[in-house]
Enzyme design. Structure first.
Site, mmCIF file in Angstrom:
data_model
loop_
_atom_site.group_PDB
_atom_site.id
_atom_site.type_symbol
_atom_site.label_atom_id
_atom_site.label_comp_id
_atom_site.label_asym_id
_atom_site.label_seq_id
_atom_site.Cartn_x
_atom_site.Cartn_y
_atom_site.Cartn_z
ATOM 1 N N GLU A 93 -10.818 6.067 -3.445
ATOM 2 C CA GLU A 93 -10.646 7.646 -3.103
ATOM 3 C C GLU A 93 -9.367 7.996 -2.680
ATOM 4 O OE1 GLU A 93 -11.811 9.325 1.301
ATOM 5 O OE2 GLU A 93 -12.080 7.550 1.077
ATOM 6 N N ASP A 195 1.148 -2.405 9.364
ATOM 7 C CA ASP A 195 3.096 -2.389 8.349
ATOM 8 C C ASP A 195 2.546 -0.493 8.732
ATOM 9 O OD1 ASP A 195 4.995 -1.768 7.505
ATOM 10 O OD2 ASP A 195 4.415 -1.802 5.147
HETATM 11 P P1 ADP Z 1 3.089 1.823 -1.891
HETATM 12 O O1 ADP Z 1 2.045 0.269 -2.221
HETATM 13 O O2 ADP Z 1 3.786 1.701 -3.517
HETATM 14 O O3 ADP Z 1 4.199 1.633 -1.062
HETATM 15 P P2 ADP Z 1 1.330 3.606 -1.195
HETATM 16 O O4 ADP Z 1 0.106 3.216 -0.592
HETATM 17 O O5 ADP Z 1 2.143 3.935 0.630
HETATM 18 O O6 ADP Z 1 2.352 3.086 -2.132
HETATM 19 O O7 ADP Z 1 0.961 5.061 -1.134
HETATM 20 C C1 ADP Z 1 2.222 6.036 -2.019
HETATM 21 C C2 ADP Z 1 1.882 6.999 -1.224
HETATM 22 O O8 ADP Z 1 0.756 8.488 -1.863
HETATM 23 C C3 ADP Z 1 1.794 7.572 -0.430
HETATM 24 O O9 ADP Z 1 2.981 7.854 1.038
HETATM 25 C C4 ADP Z 1 0.822 8.746 0.385
HETATM 26 O O10 ADP Z 1 1.619 9.495 0.482
HETATM 27 C C5 ADP Z 1 0.648 8.697 -0.620
HETATM 28 N N1 ADP Z 1 -0.667 7.999 -0.888
HETATM 29 C C6 ADP Z 1 -1.804 7.053 -0.899
HETATM 30 N N2 ADP Z 1 -2.860 6.653 -0.867
HETATM 31 C C7 ADP Z 1 -3.161 7.451 -0.730
HETATM 32 C C8 ADP Z 1 -4.819 8.403 -1.230
HETATM 33 N N3 ADP Z 1 -5.695 7.084 -0.736
HETATM 34 N N4 ADP Z 1 -5.117 9.041 -1.295
HETATM 35 C C9 ADP Z 1 -3.777 10.288 -1.429
HETATM 36 N N5 ADP Z 1 -2.675 10.110 -1.399
HETATM 37 C C10 ADP Z 1 -2.191 8.696 -0.946
#
Ligand code: ADP
Length: 289
Positions: A93, A195
């Site tokens: 989502e 984390d």
């Molecule tokens: P990684 O696994 O590469 O560290 P993240 O899961 O932290 O990546 O996601 C990168 C960035 O994307 C996050 O810092 C956040 O700002 C954004 N993000 C993460 N999940 C979502 C989501 N479900 N919907 C919108 N933006 C998201």
């Protein structure tokens, strides 16, 4: 990534009609490539990486599903994990993220999540912390779990990565003395994000706290609280509201660095730089505390 193909699979799975797809790369991820993907009127958040890292996405899914099932705090709902050619992906989502949640609301939600407990410490699958493997083999004994699967594991990596004997020897002395930090304290096995630095938490458009990118396991709730203090400070309003719902043991301040040492050692193993020296300073202070 063939977005048309991914969209076809997703729409088939959800029973929605096939629709036009548009993928926009997003900045910000530390480990993976991230995209906002619009399929008709639906918007998804997709992360991709090399196909051999599919288990990493499957473990992320297991963590997000576990937090979702706690009904305590909002996490993105995961729609699919899989591989396309030499790329692995996770589709979830898309949540419009806007700044930080109010400290009281975050505290209330995290305390509720931490009240979801398991009979043992660990998790159903291993996962990753940053890009480092994180072992979650179940154990009845928290001190043993932290010794073996957290500090011991990172010290083993540090040894293989060629860090100074000073750090490794002091680390092993600390690991042997771990029991001293738990003389009057028996933690419960709480559902942890694992984390919880400030980059993995935000608020949705309605101000509800949202957490993402977890490294879940069942462990001492203090480990999540400590991580929130490692690269930031959730503030006294957060702690006051948290304590009302989940008391914090007076020995927390002493154990906080023990828990954060795991992440500092992980940073040393991943990035080198000054993290090795920081880990050694922390170990020396802990040995003399
Ligand atoms: P990684 O696994 O590469 O560290 P993240 O899961 O932290 O990546 O996601 C990168 C960035 O994307 C996050 O810092 C956040 O700002 C954004 N993000 C993460 N999940 C979502 C989501 N479900 N919907 C919108 N933006 C998201």
């Amino acid at each position: 990534m063939d977005w048309e193909l991914l969209a076809t699979e997703l729409t088939r799975q959800s029973g929605l009609p096939a629709a036009k797809v548009r993928a926009t790369p997003l900045a910000g991820g530390d480990i993976n490539r991230a995209f906002r993907v619009e399929i008709g009127s639906e918007t998804c958040f997709v992360k991709t990486n090399h196909a051999r890292l599919l288990p990493m996405f499957e473990a992320e899914r297991a963590g997000l599903d576990a937090i979702n099932a706690s009904n305590a705090i909002r996490v993105p709902e995961v729609y699919q994990t899989g591989c396309q050619g030499d790329e692995a992906y996770i589709v979830m989502e898309y949540i419009e993220l806007s700044g930080r949640a109010q400290p009281e609301r975050l505290a209330q939600a995290l305390a509720a999540m931490h009240h979801c407990c398991h009979p043992r410490f660990g998790f159903d699958c291993d996962n990753t912390i940053g890009s480092t493997p994180q072992r979650n083999t179940y154990s009845d004994d928290w001190v043993e779990f932290w010794r073996l699967h957290r500090l011991g594991f990172q010290l083993g990596l540090a040894e293989r990565n060629g860090f100074d004997a000073d750090l490794i020897d002091a680390g092993h002395r600390l690991v042997e003395a771990l029991g001293n930090f738990f003389i009057d304290y028996r933690p419960r096995a709480s559902l942890l994000h694992g984390d919880l630095w400030s980059g993995n938490q935000a608020a949705d458009a309605a101000g509800n706290p949202v957490i993402y990118d977890p490294a879940c396991y069942y462990g001492d709730h203090e480990a999540d609280l400590a991580m929130m203090e490692l690269f930031g400070n959730p503030g006294e309003r957060f702690f006051a509201a948290y304590r009302e719902r989940f008391p914090i043991d007076p020995g927390y301040r002493r154990r906080r660095d023990l828990y954060n040492l795991y992440h500092v050692l992980n940073h040393a193993n991943l990035f080198g730089g000054g993290y090795g020296a920081q880990a050694l300073r922390m170990i020396e202070l802990l040995l003399h505390s």
